[in-house]
Design an enzyme around this catalytic site. Structure first.
Site, PDB file in Angstrom:
ATOM      1  CE  LYS A 180     -15.545  -4.021  -0.295  1.00  0.00           C
ATOM      2  NZ  LYS A 180     -16.205  -3.639   0.927  1.00  0.00           N
TER       3      LYS A 180
HETATM    4  C1  LIG Z   1     -17.619  -3.650   1.552  1.00  0.00           C
HETATM    5  C2  LIG Z   1     -18.461  -2.455   1.756  1.00  0.00           C
HETATM    6  C3  LIG Z   1     -18.969  -2.101   3.008  1.00  0.00           C
HETATM    7  C4  LIG Z   1     -18.849  -2.989   4.206  1.00  0.00           C
HETATM    8  O1  LIG Z   1     -17.548  -3.333   4.522  1.00  0.00           O
HETATM    9  P1  LIG Z   1     -17.253  -4.701   5.332  1.00  0.00           P
HETATM   10  O2  LIG Z   1     -15.794  -4.586   5.641  1.00  0.00           O
HETATM   11  O3  LIG Z   1     -17.564  -5.830   4.404  1.00  0.00           O
HETATM   12  O4  LIG Z   1     -18.114  -4.703   6.537  1.00  0.00           O
HETATM   13  C5  LIG Z   1     -19.660  -0.910   3.121  1.00  0.00           C
HETATM   14  N1  LIG Z   1     -19.878  -0.121   2.065  1.00  0.00           N
HETATM   15  C6  LIG Z   1     -19.434  -0.438   0.845  1.00  0.00           C
HETATM   16  C7  LIG Z   1     -19.687   0.495  -0.287  1.00  0.00           C
HETATM   17  C8  LIG Z   1     -18.731  -1.623   0.637  1.00  0.00           C
HETATM   18  O5  LIG Z   1     -18.311  -1.956  -0.585  1.00  0.00           O
END
Ligand SMILES: *Cc1c(COP(=O)(O)O)cnc(C)c1O
Length: 375
Positions: A180
């Site tokens: 992210k």
């Molecule tokens: C990455 C992501 C999640 C989940 O996040 P994690 O930290 O991997 O549990 C939820 N929604 C979206 C749109 C994502 O890209």
């Protein structure tokens, strides 16, 4: 192999983690509070509760909203399955509403059409970093008496119509997974514009424990006493990871700027490839780009994907529509339910976008794409 995403960890991040790991508080200590207040610097001052993942943030936000059996949650299918799965786990029925063809974000008219008297929450997803039309969605949730939520796993740092992500919805969820816009390895946060919702989120993150004697039913039990009024979980993000988060936040402005540069370079380099549709760039959004979602003719997507992977380019597809997962099919969801999102999925290919991508990498990827369609 050029991956499609990779974290950027530098010496300042390592120093922050090294310092934190020697502190007396390995789990919940001062670095948690500091990270939460640092986050508020990006959300228009709205406070945050740090949790162990973006998925935990969604689960916590839905719990804070009181989501449960008999209720419906309206959301976009063009997302990672956790946006919908966490609401379903709490017993709600998930209603998928289609996306806007230009942005890939929840379409306000489709969302309005999906509302019933059981709708309690509407969750927009900031696909690739770009918010949905949150003003139009707010009109829909106001009319429905529902809460507006924003899965902002992609979009911390985005500013829309002069307002930062974190200030656009009642509840905003962030992810700090390694791919992210900033990372704590695993991690996430819930941001809220409502002190009451935030307090409920903070409680859910810590087993539902009530420690303030003024709020306890049996305050005379003793100074050790704590009690649970509603169930919660242990979703606490440890001090060490919060220290990494604060360090990464100091770099977020630079991350956002580099991602924007790379994204613009892709746009320019692909402008002469007729088969490629580059992402929408609405004038009212200053976007922290998480993905570079190119669209190509559906019948060419698989071959292009294989072609780029064979050349060592780590492309990805974001996302298989959430309602196509067998768990939602078993609940009665069908292909064809959200045709725009489904067509988007068939055409989409995410090109590598992270801070360590070089200009040469972008040019090489674009030459491969151009060569694929020319050949
Ligand atoms: C990455 C992501 C999640 C989940 O996040 P994690 O930290 O991997 O549990 C939820 N929604 C979206 C749109 C994502 O890209």
């Amino acid at each position: 192999m050029l991956p499609y995403a990779r974290q950027s960890v530098d010496a300042s991040d390592v120093a922050a983690v090294t310092a934190a790991i020697s502190e007396p508080y390995l789990t919940t200590g001062p670095a948690v509070t500091r990270f939460e207040s640092d986050l508020a610097g990006w959300t228009g001052g709205h406070p945050a509760v740090a949790v162990t993942s973006g998925t935990a943030a969604l689960h916590t936000a839905y719990a804070a909203a009181g989501v449960g059996p008999g209720q419906e949650v309206v959301t976009s299918p063009l997302t990672f399955v956790a946006t919908a799965a966490t609401a379903a786990l709490l017993g709600a029925r998930v209603v998928f509403a289609d996306v806007d063809d230009a942005t890939g974000c929840l379409d306000a008219d489709a969302a309005a059409a999906a509302v019933t008297d059981r709708t309690s929450v509407m969750t927009a997803v900031d696909y690739a970093g770009l918010p949905a039309d949150m003003d139009a969605l707010r009109t829909v949730t106001d009319r429905a008496g529902a809460l507006l939520m924003e899965d902002a796993a992609h979009s911390i740092g985005t500013v829309w119509r002069g307002r930062p992500v974190g200030s656009l919805a009642d509840l905003t969820t962030l992810s700090f997974f390694a791919t992210k816009n900033l990372t704590t390895a695993e991690g996430g946060a819930v941001v809220s514009t409502s002190p009451d919702l935030l307090a409920r989120a903070a409680r859910f993150r810590n087993h539902g424990l009530v420690r303030d004697p003024g709020e306890q039913r049996e305050p005379d039990e003793g100074p050790w006493h704590q009690e649970v009024h509603s169930f919660g979980l242990n979703y606490r993000l440890p001090d060490v990871l919060c220290a990494l988060g604060s360090s990464q936040l100091r770099r977020l402005a630079a991350f956002k700027a580099r991602r924007a540069e790379l994204s613009a370079r892709y746009d320019a380099a692909l402008a002469d490839v007729a088969e490629v549709r580059t992402p929408a760039r609405p004038a009212d959004a200053d976007v922290a780009w998480h993905l570079y979602p190119a669209r190509v003719p559906a019948d060419a997507r698989r071959a292009l994907f294989d072609h780029l992977r064979a050349a060592g380019i780590g492309v990805q597809v974001n996302y298989i529509p959430a309602h196509w997962h067998p768990v939602f099919a078993d609940l009665g969801h069908r292909r064809g339910e959200c045709p725009v999102a489904e067509q988007w999925y068939r055409e989409e290919i995410s090109l590598p976008l992270f801070v360590g991508v070089t200009d040469d990498d972008v040019d090489r990827v674009c030459d491969l794409v151009r060569g694929f369609f020319a050949g």
